[in-house]
Design a protein around this motif. Structure first.
Motif, PDB file in Angstrom:
ATOM      1  N   TYR A   1       0.916  -1.152   0.007  1.00  0.00           N
ATOM      2  CA  TYR A   1       0.128   0.121  -0.055  1.00  0.00           C
ATOM      3  C   TYR A   1       0.891   1.333   0.113  1.00  0.00           C
ATOM      4  O   TYR A   1       0.459   2.235  -0.729  1.00  0.00           O
ATOM      5  CB  TYR A   1      -0.944   0.062   1.321  1.00  0.00           C
TER       6      TYR A   1
ATOM      7  N   ALA B   1       2.244   1.842  -3.355  1.00  0.00           N
ATOM      8  CA  ALA B   1       1.049   2.311  -4.285  1.00  0.00           C
ATOM      9  C   ALA B   1       0.799   3.935  -3.953  1.00  0.00           C
ATOM     10  O   ALA B   1      -0.331   4.149  -4.733  1.00  0.00           O
ATOM     11  CB  ALA B   1      -0.195   1.628  -4.040  1.00  0.00           C
TER      12      ALA B   1
ATOM     13  N   LYS C   1      -5.460   9.151   0.349  1.00  0.00           N
ATOM     14  CA  LYS C   1      -5.223   7.831   0.167  1.00  0.00           C
ATOM     15  C   LYS C   1      -4.599   7.447   1.603  1.00  0.00           C
ATOM     16  O   LYS C   1      -3.429   7.821   1.736  1.00  0.00           O
ATOM     17  CB  LYS C   1      -4.503   7.351  -0.963  1.00  0.00           C
TER      18      LYS C   1
ATOM     19  N   CYS D   1      -9.759   5.227   0.003  1.00  0.00           N
ATOM     20  CA  CYS D   1      -9.448   6.179  -0.705  1.00  0.00           C
ATOM     21  C   CYS D   1     -10.749   7.176  -0.708  1.00  0.00           C
ATOM     22  O   CYS D   1     -11.895   6.676  -1.120  1.00  0.00           O
ATOM     23  CB  CYS D   1      -9.282   5.516  -2.233  1.00  0.00           C
TER      24      CYS D   1
ATOM     25  N   ALA E   1     -10.795   5.581 -12.087  1.00  0.00           N
ATOM     26  CA  ALA E   1      -9.301   5.360 -12.185  1.00  0.00           C
ATOM     27  C   ALA E   1      -9.208   4.940 -10.556  1.00  0.00           C
ATOM     28  O   ALA E   1      -8.387   3.780 -10.254  1.00  0.00           O
ATOM     29  CB  ALA E   1      -8.566   6.614 -12.522  1.00  0.00           C
ATOM     30  N   GLU E   2      -9.800   5.748  -9.510  1.00  0.00           N
ATOM     31  CA  GLU E   2      -9.344   5.585  -8.194  1.00  0.00           C
ATOM     32  C   GLU E   2     -10.039   4.144  -7.924  1.00  0.00           C
ATOM     33  O   GLU E   2      -9.333   3.153  -6.888  1.00  0.00           O
ATOM     34  CB  GLU E   2      -9.805   6.344  -7.320  1.00  0.00           C
TER      35      GLU E   2
ATOM     36  N   GLU F   1      -8.118   1.100  -9.126  1.00  0.00           N
ATOM     37  CA  GLU F   1      -6.835   1.087  -8.345  1.00  0.00           C
ATOM     38  C   GLU F   1      -7.040   0.333  -6.964  1.00  0.00           C
ATOM     39  O   GLU F   1      -6.404  -0.752  -6.827  1.00  0.00           O
ATOM     40  CB  GLU F   1      -6.333   2.511  -7.792  1.00  0.00           C
TER      41      GLU F   1
ATOM     42  N   ARG G   1      -7.639  -3.180  -7.846  1.00  0.00           N
ATOM     43  CA  ARG G   1      -6.459  -3.927  -8.037  1.00  0.00           C
ATOM     44  C   ARG G   1      -5.822  -4.398  -6.775  1.00  0.00           C
ATOM     45  O   ARG G   1      -5.247  -5.320  -6.792  1.00  0.00           O
ATOM     46  CB  ARG G   1      -5.462  -2.963  -8.980  1.00  0.00           C
ATOM     47  N   LEU G   2      -5.601  -3.347  -6.027  1.00  0.00           N
ATOM     48  CA  LEU G   2      -4.919  -3.484  -4.575  1.00  0.00           C
ATOM     49  C   LEU G   2      -5.724  -4.661  -3.915  1.00  0.00           C
ATOM     50  O   LEU G   2      -4.966  -5.504  -3.174  1.00  0.00           O
ATOM     51  CB  LEU G   2      -4.768  -2.359  -3.890  1.00  0.00           C
TER      52      LEU G   2
ATOM     53  N   SER H   1      -6.974  -5.508 -17.521  1.00  0.00           N
ATOM     54  CA  SER H   1      -6.115  -5.427 -16.565  1.00  0.00           C
ATOM     55  C   SER H   1      -5.095  -6.787 -16.604  1.00  0.00           C
ATOM     56  O   SER H   1      -5.403  -7.836 -16.838  1.00  0.00           O
ATOM     57  CB  SER H   1      -6.589  -4.976 -15.396  1.00  0.00           C
TER      58      SER H   1
END
Length: 531
Positions: free
Chosen positions: A22, A25, A87, A114, A121-122, A125, A128-129, A239
């Motif tokens: 994290y 990122a 974040k 977040c 986009a956020e 992300e 993905r995390l 992705s």
């Protein structure tokens, strides 16, 4: 100074690795107090996993609480900046009632939030995390996600949508297709809404597998949220983490707090979700914040149970499907259905003292348990699937999938009492039963005050000896009632044997379990047609 990681527990080592991920990122570490004012949790109890909170009074007389949740504290203290993106990640202990022990436990939790100007986009992300967090925990993991906006828009035009909402979400969460159809019919949903909801309920698979079905549903409906969900899935499909994500509309969270995309993470061999999160703009609104938000938590206390399994995700060829059968005549009927479906195990019919009965060719393993314990074995992951009565599911409400009504063991849950008994409104009704939760919910819905007398057997004798006014119990033919001058006063619900599955086990053994469901479903249809 070099730290010997062998001195740390497995969960602590895993969390340390997640924190570094994290940080890399671009998320900043966030520390907070162990305490918050109790009002924060009292005002948002439905958001908590458990509404049991440890409280104390501080030296200034304020009622404080040991932190049962991290997200609420972050939202309260971080500050509302809707034009920025904040974040943060955390590693905190929370204090909750353990489902296993029923007592309070200190639990390690890691995660990230977040907050602010959160766009696609956020959101991508964070997804993905979440997927990468699961991959770091175990190679055999999956992130299952759905969209609450799609589900809610499917109901939006219905007159009784608000009243039906809870039951729709419950049926979706249980993968109980027949219950979902019944709710849509009972509340008079239009055919378009009912068909879309039922179609969504059956969507389950990888992003690439489910996108064609979702596009077809979007073309046949006017659901704008479904179009937005498809755009997000298109981005996920392109992705590097797409193979780790499943679409599954049984993933639901409280729509009073969550919205948009929600998700849960599962690891092979762990019976519960080890990660949970999603978009929670409605929580922000309830706390008078203008910011949007998305995040997730990893339940580190579960990670100690992960073994050193193989690297392949999903069901391995050598895995056995563990099947819990109820002892007695019902279990024998259910096994006969499995055998006719091609999952026979001859040793189960032999006179022996074996505890397990295996068919290596079909990769199935049977074992007999007390009927009331089947749901426990399945919920806790000792069994992947099992069969138990609807009475047990209604009484204990285990967190399992209810996949099929087998049609066996049909009877009903009912209120019964002496023929000459009539309830006087405004008085306390004495109710004898071994189904205390069922009785409480039933009479609460009718606004009747009751005194529960919990018994474990010989329920019918209670009103005859003056111990109770009525009973709540299973009624099959009613012969015992009639022979003792008792009668059914009200029927509560129908009972039959249901095929249930552990939610995590279903994620990794879906093909095998779906094959069993298909074959058993065909048998139940044939049996109905014969009648």
């Amino acid at each position: 100074m070099q730290i010997n990681d062998e001195l740390m527990q497995k969960s602590e080592r895993t969390v340390l690795g997640l924190q570094q991920m994290y940080l890399d990122a671009g998320y900043a570490p966030y520390r907070m107090s162990k305490f918050e004012e109790y009002d924060l949790y009292a005002d948002n109890k439905d958001f908590l996993i458990s509404d049991n909170v440890i409280t104390f009074t501080d030296t200034s007389g304020r009622l404080m609480a040991l932190k049962p949740d991290v997200t609420l504290s972050i939202v309260k203290n971080l500050g509302d900046r809707p034009d920025e993106v904040q974040k943060v990640f955390y590693r905190e202990n929370v204090y909750r009632v353990s489902r296993g022990t029923g007592s309070y436990k200190e639990m390690l939790q890691a995660g990230l939030e977040c907050i602010g100007k959160v766009g696609r986009a956020e959101l991508l992300e964070v997804i993905r995390l979440a997927a990468q967090s699961l991959a770091q925990i175990s190679a055999r993991s999956v992130l299952a996600l759905s969209s609450l906006d799609v589900i809610e828009e499917a109901m939006a035009g219905e007159t009784n949508a608000a009243e039906a909402r809870g039951r729709v979400f419950s049926a979706l969460g249980d993968r109980n297709y027949s219950a979902l159809r019944s709710v849509c019919s009972e509340y008079g949903f239009s055919s378009e809404s009912a068909e879309l909801l039922c179609a969504l309920a059956e969507v389950h698979g990888t992003v690439s597998e489910t996108l064609p079905t979702l596009r077809s549903l979007f073309a046949d409906s006017s659901c704008a949220s479904l179009g937005a969900f498809i755009l997000t899935l298109d981005s996920i499909a392109e992705s590097e983490f797409s193979a780790a994500v499943d679409v599954d509309f049984s993933v639901v969270c409280d729509p009073g707090y969550y919205c948009g995309i929600v998700f849960k993470g599962y690891v092979h061999g762990i019976p519960d979700a080890v990660l949970s999160g999603g978009q929670y703009d409605r929580l922000m609104h309830r706390m008078q914040r203008r910011s949007r938000a998305v995040g997730f938590a990893v339940y580190a206390d579960m990670l100690e149970r992960i073994g050193d399994g193989g690297e392949e995700q999903g069901r391995l060829p050598g895995d056995y499907l563990n099947i819990a059968l109820p002892k007695g005549r019902l279990g024998e009927k259910i096994y006969a259905m499995f055998a006719r479906a091609g999952y026979e195990c001859p040793s189960i019919c032999e006179q022996n003292r074996k505890l397990f009965f295996e068919n290596p060719e079909k990769h199935v393993r049977y074992f007999w348990v007390k009927p009331s314990d089947v749901a426990i074995y399945v919920e806790r992951g000792a069994a992947d699937i099992g069969v138990c009565g609807k009475d047990i599911l209604a009484e204990y409400e285990p967190d399992v999938y209810e996949l099929l009504d087998t049609g066996e063991g049909r009877c009903r849950m009912a209120v019964a009492g002496p023929r000459d008994f009539s309830y006087t409104p405004g008085t306390t009704l004495r109710v004898a039963t071994k189904f205390s939760s069922v009785a409480k919910r039933y009479y609460l819905s009718r606004g009747i005050d009751i005194d529960i007398i919990h018994l474990n057997g010989s329920i019918e004798i209670a009103p005859l000896l003056g111990l109770s006014d009525v009973i709540v119990d299973i009624v099959e033919t009613g012969a015992t009632l009639r022979e003792n001058d008792l009668e059914v006063k009200q029927e509560i619900f129908d009972i039959s044997a249901r095929l249930i599955a552990n939610k995590s086990a279903y994620k990794f053994g879906r093909e095998a379990i779906d094959d069993i469901i298909a074959k058993l479903s065909e048998m139940t249809r044939e049996k109905r047609n014969e009648k």
